[in-house]
Design a protein around this motif. Structure first.
Motif, PDB file in Angstrom:
ATOM      1  N   LEU A   1       0.520  -0.786   0.038  1.00  0.00           N
ATOM      2  CA  LEU A   1      -0.161  -0.065   0.211  1.00  0.00           C
ATOM      3  C   LEU A   1       0.863   1.328   0.375  1.00  0.00           C
ATOM      4  CD1 LEU A   1      -2.745  -1.443   2.841  1.00  0.00           C
ATOM      5  CD2 LEU A   1      -2.978  -0.885  -0.015  1.00  0.00           C
ATOM      6  N   PRO A   2       0.642   1.898  -0.959  1.00  0.00           N
ATOM      7  CA  PRO A   2       2.139   2.708  -1.046  1.00  0.00           C
ATOM      8  C   PRO A   2       2.051   4.717  -0.203  1.00  0.00           C
ATOM      9  CG  PRO A   2       0.399   3.024  -3.038  1.00  0.00           C
ATOM     10  CD  PRO A   2       0.121   1.856  -2.383  1.00  0.00           C
ATOM     11  N   HIS A   3       0.561   4.943   0.018  1.00  0.00           N
ATOM     12  CA  HIS A   3      -0.360   5.767   1.289  1.00  0.00           C
ATOM     13  C   HIS A   3      -0.149   5.569   1.926  1.00  0.00           C
ATOM     14  CE1 HIS A   3       0.686   7.455  -3.672  1.00  0.00           C
ATOM     15  NE2 HIS A   3      -0.684   7.097  -3.914  1.00  0.00           N
ATOM     16  N   LEU A   4       0.184   4.313   1.729  1.00  0.00           N
ATOM     17  CA  LEU A   4      -0.445   4.274   4.292  1.00  0.00           C
ATOM     18  C   LEU A   4      -0.076   5.069   5.173  1.00  0.00           C
ATOM     19  CD1 LEU A   4      -2.603   2.029   5.430  1.00  0.00           C
ATOM     20  CD2 LEU A   4      -0.696   0.832   6.005  1.00  0.00           C
ATOM     21  N   GLU A   5      -1.098   5.743   5.904  1.00  0.00           N
ATOM     22  CA  GLU A   5      -0.123   6.826   6.624  1.00  0.00           C
ATOM     23  C   GLU A   5      -0.355   6.290   8.160  1.00  0.00           C
ATOM     24  OE1 GLU A   5      -2.161  10.547   5.651  1.00  0.00           O
ATOM     25  OE2 GLU A   5      -0.774  10.215   4.349  1.00  0.00           O
ATOM     26  N   TYR A   6      -1.405   5.733   8.891  1.00  0.00           N
ATOM     27  CA  TYR A   6      -1.766   5.433   9.769  1.00  0.00           C
ATOM     28  C   TYR A   6      -2.584   3.409  10.026  1.00  0.00           C
ATOM     29  CZ  TYR A   6      -5.357   5.561  13.172  1.00  0.00           C
ATOM     30  OH  TYR A   6      -5.867   4.729  14.967  1.00  0.00           O
ATOM     31  N   LEU A   7      -1.645   2.868  10.922  1.00  0.00           N
ATOM     32  CA  LEU A   7      -1.787   1.455  10.993  1.00  0.00           C
ATOM     33  C   LEU A   7      -2.855   1.240  12.246  1.00  0.00           C
ATOM     34  CD1 LEU A   7      -2.584  -0.839   9.801  1.00  0.00           C
ATOM     35  CD2 LEU A   7      -0.483  -1.287   9.594  1.00  0.00           C
ATOM     36  N   ASN A   8      -3.179   1.154  12.904  1.00  0.00           N
ATOM     37  CA  ASN A   8      -4.225   0.550  14.061  1.00  0.00           C
ATOM     38  C   ASN A   8      -3.919  -1.238  13.878  1.00  0.00           C
ATOM     39  OD1 ASN A   8      -5.097   0.846  16.916  1.00  0.00           O
ATOM     40  ND2 ASN A   8      -6.085   1.983  16.399  1.00  0.00           N
ATOM     41  N   MET A   9      -2.910  -1.302  14.782  1.00  0.00           N
ATOM     42  CA  MET A   9      -3.524  -2.853  14.535  1.00  0.00           C
ATOM     43  C   MET A   9      -3.034  -2.925  16.260  1.00  0.00           C
ATOM     44  SD  MET A   9      -0.233  -4.511  12.034  1.00  0.00           S
ATOM     45  CE  MET A   9       1.835  -3.801  13.908  1.00  0.00           C
ATOM     46  N   MET A  10      -4.336  -2.591  17.775  1.00  0.00           N
ATOM     47  CA  MET A  10      -4.164  -2.736  18.906  1.00  0.00           C
ATOM     48  C   MET A  10      -4.760  -3.708  19.020  1.00  0.00           C
ATOM     49  SD  MET A  10      -6.249   0.073  21.359  1.00  0.00           S
ATOM     50  CE  MET A  10      -7.206  -1.193  22.254  1.00  0.00           C
ATOM     51  N   ASP A  11      -4.713  -4.525  20.264  1.00  0.00           N
ATOM     52  CA  ASP A  11      -5.152  -5.975  20.072  1.00  0.00           C
ATOM     53  C   ASP A  11      -5.299  -6.536  19.215  1.00  0.00           C
ATOM     54  OD1 ASP A  11      -7.173  -7.527  21.451  1.00  0.00           O
ATOM     55  OD2 ASP A  11      -8.253  -6.335  22.181  1.00  0.00           O
ATOM     56  N   THR A  12      -4.137  -7.145  18.718  1.00  0.00           N
ATOM     57  CA  THR A  12      -4.151  -7.771  17.286  1.00  0.00           C
ATOM     58  C   THR A  12      -3.156  -9.371  17.598  1.00  0.00           C
ATOM     59  OG1 THR A  12      -2.582  -6.572  15.843  1.00  0.00           O
ATOM     60  CG2 THR A  12      -5.113  -6.393  15.006  1.00  0.00           C
ATOM     61  N   LYS A  13      -3.001 -10.056  17.138  1.00  0.00           N
ATOM     62  CA  LYS A  13      -1.906 -11.237  17.055  1.00  0.00           C
ATOM     63  C   LYS A  13      -0.738 -10.903  15.975  1.00  0.00           C
ATOM     64  CE  LYS A  13      -4.808 -14.815  18.696  1.00  0.00           C
ATOM     65  NZ  LYS A  13      -6.122 -13.986  18.131  1.00  0.00           N
ATOM     66  N   VAL A  14      -0.802  -8.788  16.069  1.00  0.00           N
ATOM     67  CA  VAL A  14       0.424  -9.109  15.299  1.00  0.00           C
ATOM     68  C   VAL A  14       1.762  -8.938  15.828  1.00  0.00           C
ATOM     69  CG1 VAL A  14       1.536  -7.276  13.411  1.00  0.00           C
ATOM     70  CG2 VAL A  14      -1.058  -8.091  13.457  1.00  0.00           C
ATOM     71  N   GLY A  15       2.565 -10.058  15.446  1.00  0.00           N
ATOM     72  CA  GLY A  15       4.405  -9.664  16.267  1.00  0.00           C
ATOM     73  C   GLY A  15       5.479  -8.694  15.746  1.00  0.00           C
ATOM     74  N   ASP A  16       6.143  -9.195  15.783  1.00  0.00           N
ATOM     75  CA  ASP A  16       7.575  -8.213  15.609  1.00  0.00           C
ATOM     76  C   ASP A  16       7.848  -8.024  14.492  1.00  0.00           C
ATOM     77  OD1 ASP A  16       7.592  -7.142  17.814  1.00  0.00           O
ATOM     78  OD2 ASP A  16       9.412  -9.261  19.021  1.00  0.00           O
ATOM     79  N   THR A  17       7.248  -9.135  13.446  1.00  0.00           N
ATOM     80  CA  THR A  17       8.091  -9.900  12.382  1.00  0.00           C
ATOM     81  C   THR A  17       6.887  -9.136  10.842  1.00  0.00           C
ATOM     82  OG1 THR A  17       7.640 -11.993  12.589  1.00  0.00           O
ATOM     83  CG2 THR A  17       8.415 -11.551  10.594  1.00  0.00           C
ATOM     84  N   GLY A  18       5.489  -8.660  12.093  1.00  0.00           N
ATOM     85  CA  GLY A  18       4.130  -7.669  11.033  1.00  0.00           C
ATOM     86  C   GLY A  18       4.688  -6.177  10.900  1.00  0.00           C
ATOM     87  N   LEU A  19       5.692  -5.965  12.416  1.00  0.00           N
ATOM     88  CA  LEU A  19       5.525  -4.499  12.344  1.00  0.00           C
ATOM     89  C   LEU A  19       7.003  -4.752  11.491  1.00  0.00           C
ATOM     90  CD1 LEU A  19       5.524  -1.732  13.893  1.00  0.00           C
ATOM     91  CD2 LEU A  19       6.979  -2.595  15.410  1.00  0.00           C
ATOM     92  N   LYS A  20       7.639  -5.672  11.094  1.00  0.00           N
ATOM     93  CA  LYS A  20       9.085  -5.410  10.975  1.00  0.00           C
ATOM     94  C   LYS A  20       8.308  -4.608   9.087  1.00  0.00           C
ATOM     95  CE  LYS A  20      13.036  -6.202  12.434  1.00  0.00           C
ATOM     96  NZ  LYS A  20      13.596  -8.245  12.664  1.00  0.00           N
ATOM     97  N   THR A  21       7.546  -5.640   8.532  1.00  0.00           N
ATOM     98  CA  THR A  21       7.100  -5.857   6.978  1.00  0.00           C
ATOM     99  C   THR A  21       6.801  -4.695   7.275  1.00  0.00           C
ATOM    100  OG1 THR A  21       5.341  -7.418   8.199  1.00  0.00           O
ATOM    101  CG2 THR A  21       7.511  -8.162   6.415  1.00  0.00           C
ATOM    102  N   ILE A  22       6.207  -4.191   7.978  1.00  0.00           N
ATOM    103  CA  ILE A  22       5.121  -2.816   7.518  1.00  0.00           C
ATOM    104  C   ILE A  22       5.634  -1.278   7.065  1.00  0.00           C
ATOM    105  CG2 ILE A  22       2.833  -3.597   6.579  1.00  0.00           C
ATOM    106  CD1 ILE A  22       3.268  -1.988   9.875  1.00  0.00           C
ATOM    107  N   ALA A  23       6.659  -1.610   8.363  1.00  0.00           N
ATOM    108  CA  ALA A  23       7.764  -0.958   9.001  1.00  0.00           C
ATOM    109  C   ALA A  23       7.926   0.619   8.047  1.00  0.00           C
ATOM    110  CB  ALA A  23       9.137  -0.811   9.921  1.00  0.00           C
ATOM    111  N   GLY A  24       8.228  -0.241   6.230  1.00  0.00           N
ATOM    112  CA  GLY A  24       9.730  -0.118   5.795  1.00  0.00           C
ATOM    113  C   GLY A  24       8.254   0.633   4.694  1.00  0.00           C
ATOM    114  N   ILE A  25       7.016   0.579   4.651  1.00  0.00           N
ATOM    115  CA  ILE A  25       6.223   1.628   3.728  1.00  0.00           C
ATOM    116  C   ILE A  25       6.796   3.570   4.095  1.00  0.00           C
ATOM    117  CG2 ILE A  25       3.948   2.957   3.411  1.00  0.00           C
ATOM    118  CD1 ILE A  25       2.980  -0.168   4.688  1.00  0.00           C
ATOM    119  N   LYS A  26       6.845   3.684   3.047  1.00  0.00           N
ATOM    120  CA  LYS A  26       7.109   5.091   3.090  1.00  0.00           C
ATOM    121  C   LYS A  26       6.781   6.356   3.919  1.00  0.00           C
ATOM    122  CE  LYS A  26      10.288   7.593   0.024  1.00  0.00           C
ATOM    123  NZ  LYS A  26      10.591   8.031  -1.659  1.00  0.00           N
TER     124      LYS A  26
END
Lengths: 491, 501
Positions: free
Chosen positions: B419-444
């Motif tokens: 997703l090229p324009h994603l600015e805000y992502l709320n993953m509170m209270d989900t099963k997302v872990g460090d790997t997930g955070l790392k993969t999306i942190a690169g979105i510009k």
């Protein structure tokens, strides 16, 4: 049912006065012409987001930064000189006569003759990376300094509580105008269809001096007015079913009433009937949703501790927690009122020393908790939190009737006071405006009440000059003929 | 000059402004005369020649007046000279040939002129052709040269060898490394292009000022140079920006996109530094106003790392998409979603499932027809799972996404990285872990991620924050931290940066 309809018909005939005849005849002719013009254009509901719903949204002029607002109003007006506006020079003037230039041509609510200056009572320091000035009256707020934008040179036109509150909330010191919350819901619509778009919570249930008009809908359809929720017991009175009435039966009742109302609307076209219909429907949905959202018993203990509340209380702190729960459920505008901030120095409770400290003790922790809580849930950047009062307090000590007051107090002051905002598209860790060295006048970047209102509407996506409602032959707006967006506070 | 009218006096301009009104008379007259003449000659209608000649006479008269008014209008200046000259001579030509055509047919003069009969049709024809050509030039003068064909649709666009449709108001792109940016080229010029050059360019020189090139900016316009090097406070272009918006001299004019405080600060700073053409940011001295403004140009957070509060403008500002089909929106409303238009003229949509807790993967397909329009999507507290995120990844203009309190995991989150324009992502209270955070942190453009009560660990947060300083990863309170927070009430717990009595 048949009897009801007959009665309705009878009531209708009563209403058919000459004026009604002329009105509907005129409208009918006009509508014929208009109808043929619009015939090929499809919907005539252009400009609204969900046709048919009275509380449907208009389309903002630009993408909103603040989707929701929590407006915390400290009725009575706390002293900015004790909390945020640090004036070391005022210490030197403490106990000296007020300079004559401050008094010339000025009127105060209570001060007479030549009052003495009153030095700041708080211990000030700079907090956060932004170095915001705050006193030891608000130790919890210090921990969220970097989320806040202060406006230190606010000014207003009114020095009595009720008109000043009206000006702050409706843009006019006189009765009859819609409040900021009503404008917001009129503009952006109510997002959660099961909850009112504009909810009011008052500490201990006590109304501000200006009464319900500060959250009224004025000349806007009354569907936009603030709905006051009680904090203890039934949140909204009379919304729960009496014993023996089940939900299906209630549903049938409401459907029958609304059918009759719809028929009446077809006849007389009074938009207030639409309001009534949607209120009935809303009330029915609220029976389920309101008790759920207002129930804090499912909140974990550490969250309750953070706000400093126990379930069942009707305190300001509880209202802060409820405000979070309401915006979490997409309520558009939550208005909090607290009272007892009128520190004239007349009594143990109303002064700028112990009395103000006590009010701060009750409110400081929950406000800071609210900001932290909104932040960690990802709500703060979409929610504009506004804190303030109707005016500020004088750098002079009050001398009501020329007497020395039993406690240290300050009179109402309209030339300079502090308000702050956080989240919802305002800068993080910023201070805008400056007062002179005694805190009497704003000397840089003054912000008038109308400027603040223009800015809040701007953050919600509306150009305050274009956001109008036609009434009595002209277009009205919240900021009347004034107001300038304070761009410097917008992130 | 013989008459006061021939200077750019108020009278001249007053009459001149009637040119666009008058000019339509000869156009209409000549064309109707031509149609009648054709009709007459082909025998389709039955009128006498005098009718056509009568209309020709009025064509010539009105063309003459249009020429005079046009000349007076041109005295006001601000037009492309070459185009203006073409337009003027073609206009005069219309009047001249209309007179000729009338003269050779008129009762009195027709017989006196030797080649009268032969000159009639050519003169008439030329007048009509010149009308069209002059009219087109006139339109180009008023609206700009590409006005007529700016929105040429496909396939004609490619056939004519034109580029894709350009958005008129250009938006400023973030700069990767602000310190290395060339101040004029990378900062000043884009601001001028976004806010000024629409009117101050080669073909539309308002006030005789061009702002599209540095040399021309220095040269200035009819009110003198646009800026005084080293003195922003005395520079016309800054002074005008700072005037009240309702002031007649304010620039850009009321109603046009305005410069932000930061943009004015940047221009002022550049002028104060002597308006260099090729110096980099790092070569110039910074002041307090310009620091946050410069920081806001970067793609990420302020370079200083301090809480300065200025966030970069959302990508939403530059988005414009076609209007969504009403039936597609109704389909969403039918399953309980709330659909609102975000703002006027952009057609972007905000979709929320706050009243649709039953919303799940099955219904996701309903969102796809609106893949261009949906930019805010709130699916918190719904039944969606990782499968839904495959579809969410197709919503290319998504800037804000709420997934709190759902069953999504790292696997699903990985889909979002496209997703090229994603600015805000709320993953509170989900099963997302460090790997997930790392993969999306690169979105510009990603600015804030919320991970409270998810499976992301503290070390995951600190690693990501270190690697992407522009990204705000927000965790929440643990019970221990609440206890710490509560200590703020003890006067000793929080120490001010600097305390004074």
């Amino acid at each position: 049912m048949e009897k009801l309809l007959k009665e309705l018909q009878y009531a209708d005939l009563h209403r058919q006065t000459r004026r009604h005849f002329l009105q509907s005849a005129g409208f009918g002719l006009g509508a014929l012409g208009l109808g043929s013009l619009l015939g090929s254009c499809g919907s005539s509901n252009a400009g609204t987001n969900a046709p048919g719903n009275a509380a449907a949204a208009k389309i903002p002029q630009f993408a909103p930064k603040a989707k929701r607002v929590i407006y915390i109003h400290m009725a009575g007006a706390p002293s900015q000189l004790e909390l945020f506006d640090y004036k070391p020079e005022l210490v030197k003037y403490h106990g000296k006569d007020c300079p004559a230039e401050f008094l010339e041509g000025k009127k105060f609510a209570f001060i007479q003759g030549v009052p003495k200056m009153l030095g700041p009572q708080g211990k000030f320091g700079q907090y956060g990376e932004s170095g915001a000035w705050m006193s030891d009256y608000v130790p919890y707020l210090q921990t969220v300094a970097d989320e806040i934008t202060f406006m230190k040179a606010m000014h207003t036109d009114q020095f009595n509580h009720a008109p000043a509150q009206l000006l702050m909330h409706t843009g006019s010191p006189r009765l009859g105008r819609p409040s900021l919350g009503a404008w917001s819901v009129y503009g952006l619509g109510s997002e959660n269809q099961n909850l009112p778009g504009f909810i009011v919570l008052a500490s201990g249930g006590q109304q501000p001096d200006a009464g319900k008009s500060v959250y009224g809908s004025g000349f806007l359809p009354s569907v936009y007015q603030g709905v006051q929720c009680r904090t203890g017991g039934d949140p909204v009175l009379y919304v729960s079913d009496p014993s023996g009435m089940n939900r299906d039966m209630r549903k049938q009742t409401i459907e029958a009433i609304n059918e009759i109302n719809r028929q009446t609307y077809e006849d007389v076209k009074d938009p207030e009937i639409l309001t009534r219909i949607s209120q009935y429907e809303m009330a029915f949905r609220m029976q389920m949703s309101v008790p759920e959202v207002m129930d804090v018993s499912k909140e974990p203990q550490f969250i309750l501790d953070m706000y400093g509340v126990k379930p069942g209380e009707g305190t300001f702190a509880m209202n802060c927690l409820l405000a979070r729960k309401l915006v979490e459920n997409d309520v558009r505008f939550v208005q909090l009122f607290d009272w007892g901030w009128d520190g004239h120095g007349t009594s143990k409770d109303h002064n700028v020393e112990g009395g103000l400290r006590q009010k701060c003790r009750e409110s400081d922790q929950p406000i800071a908790a609210l900001i932290k809580d909104l932040k960690m849930r990802g709500l703060l950047e979409e929610t504009l939190v506004i804190w303030g009062a109707e005016f500020g307090r004088t750098p002079m000590q009050e001398n009501r009737n020329g007497l020395v007051m039993p406690f240290m107090g300050r009179d109402h002051h309209l030339d300079a006071f502090t308000m702050w905002m956080a989240g919802g598209g305002v800068k993080r860790g910023h201070s805008h405006g400056q007062t002179d060295e005694l805190g009497y006048y704003g000397v840089k970047d003054r912000v008038h009440v109308h400027d603040l209102q223009a800015t809040i509407l701007h953050l919600m996506g509306f150009d305050h000059e274009k956001f109008t409602y036609p009434f009595q032959g002209r277009n009205f707006r919240l900021t009347d003929t004034e107001g300038k967006v304070v761009k410097q506070v917008i992130a | 000059m013989l008459l006061p009218l021939l200077q750019a006096s108020p009278w001249a301009l007053f009459i001149g402004r009637f040119h666009p009104v008058l000019v339509h008379l000869p156009i209409g007259f000549l064309l109707i005369a031509a149609l009648l003449e054709i009709g007459r000659r082909t025998g389709k209608i039955n009128i006498s020649e005098t009718t056509v000649v009568f209309i020709l006479f009025w064509s010539a008269i009105s063309a003459t007046f249009a020429c005079i008014a046009g000349y007076l209008l041109s005295l006001g200046g601000g037009y492309d000279e070459e185009l203006l000259s073409d337009h003027m001579w073609k206009g005069i030509g219309v009047a001249a040939f209309a007179w000729i055509a009338w003269l050779v047919k008129s009762d009195r003069t027709g017989k006196v002129l030797p080649f009268g009969k032969m000159a009639y049709l050519p003169a008439f024809g030329i007048a009509v052709l010149l009308t069209m050509s002059a009219g087109h030039d006139g339109g180009s003068l008023t609206h700009g040269e590409d006005y007529l064909t700016q929105y040429t649709p496909e396939p004609f666009r490619s056939l004519a060898g034109m580029g894709p449709i350009e958005e008129k108001a250009k938006e400023i792109k973030p700069i990767a490394d602000v310190q290395q940016a060339v101040v004029y080229q990378d900062i000043v010029r884009p601001i001028l292009e976004a806010r000024c050059t629409q009117c101050h360019n080669a073909s539309k020189k308002k006030g005789d000022l061009r702002m599209d090139e540095l040399a021309l900016l220095m040269k200035g316009g009819e009110n003198g140079p646009a800026f005084v090097s080293g003195k922003s406070a005395e520079s016309d272009m800054i002074k005008r920006c700072l005037l009240d918006e309702s002031d007649d001299d304010h620039m850009p004019p009321k109603g046009k996109p305005q410069l932000s405080t930061d943009q004015i600060a940047l221009l002022s700073w550049w002028i104060d530094q002597g308006a260099p053409a090729d110096k980099k940011v790092s070569e110039l001295a910074l002041n307090e106003q310009v620091k946050p403004a410069l920081a806001s140009l970067g793609a990420g957070a302020p370079a200083s790392g301090k809480a300065s509060g200025k966030s970069p403008e959302s990508a939403i500002a530059g988005m414009k998409v076609p209007q969504a089909k009403e039936s597609d929106i109704d389909a969403l409303r039918k399953v309980g979603l709330i659909v609102n238009t975000l703002s006027q003229d952009q057609n972007l949509l905000e979709v929320s499932a706050v009243n649709a807790p039953q919303f799940g993967d099955k219904e996701m397909a309903l969102l796809l027809p609106l893949s261009q329009q949906i930019t805010w999507l709130k699916l918190g507290n719904t039944k969606i799972s990782d499968n839904a995120l495959k579809d969410i990844a197709k919503l290319k203009n998504l800037t804000k996404l709420h997934l709190e309190h759902t069953a999504v995991t790292d696997k699903g989150i990985a889909e979002l990285k496209s997703l090229p324009h994603l600015e805000y992502l709320n993953m509170m209270d989900t099963k997302v872990g460090d790997t997930g955070l790392k993969t999306i942190a690169g979105i510009k453009g990603l600015r804030s991620v919320y991970i409270w009560q998810s499976a992301v660990t503290d070390s995951g947060v600190s690693q990501t924050s270190k690697q992407y300083p522009g990204l705000m990863v927000v965790n929440g309170f643990s019970e221990a931290e609440v206890a710490q927070f509560l200590k703020a009430g003890d006067s000793t717990a929080t120490k001010p940066v600097a305390a004074k009595k």
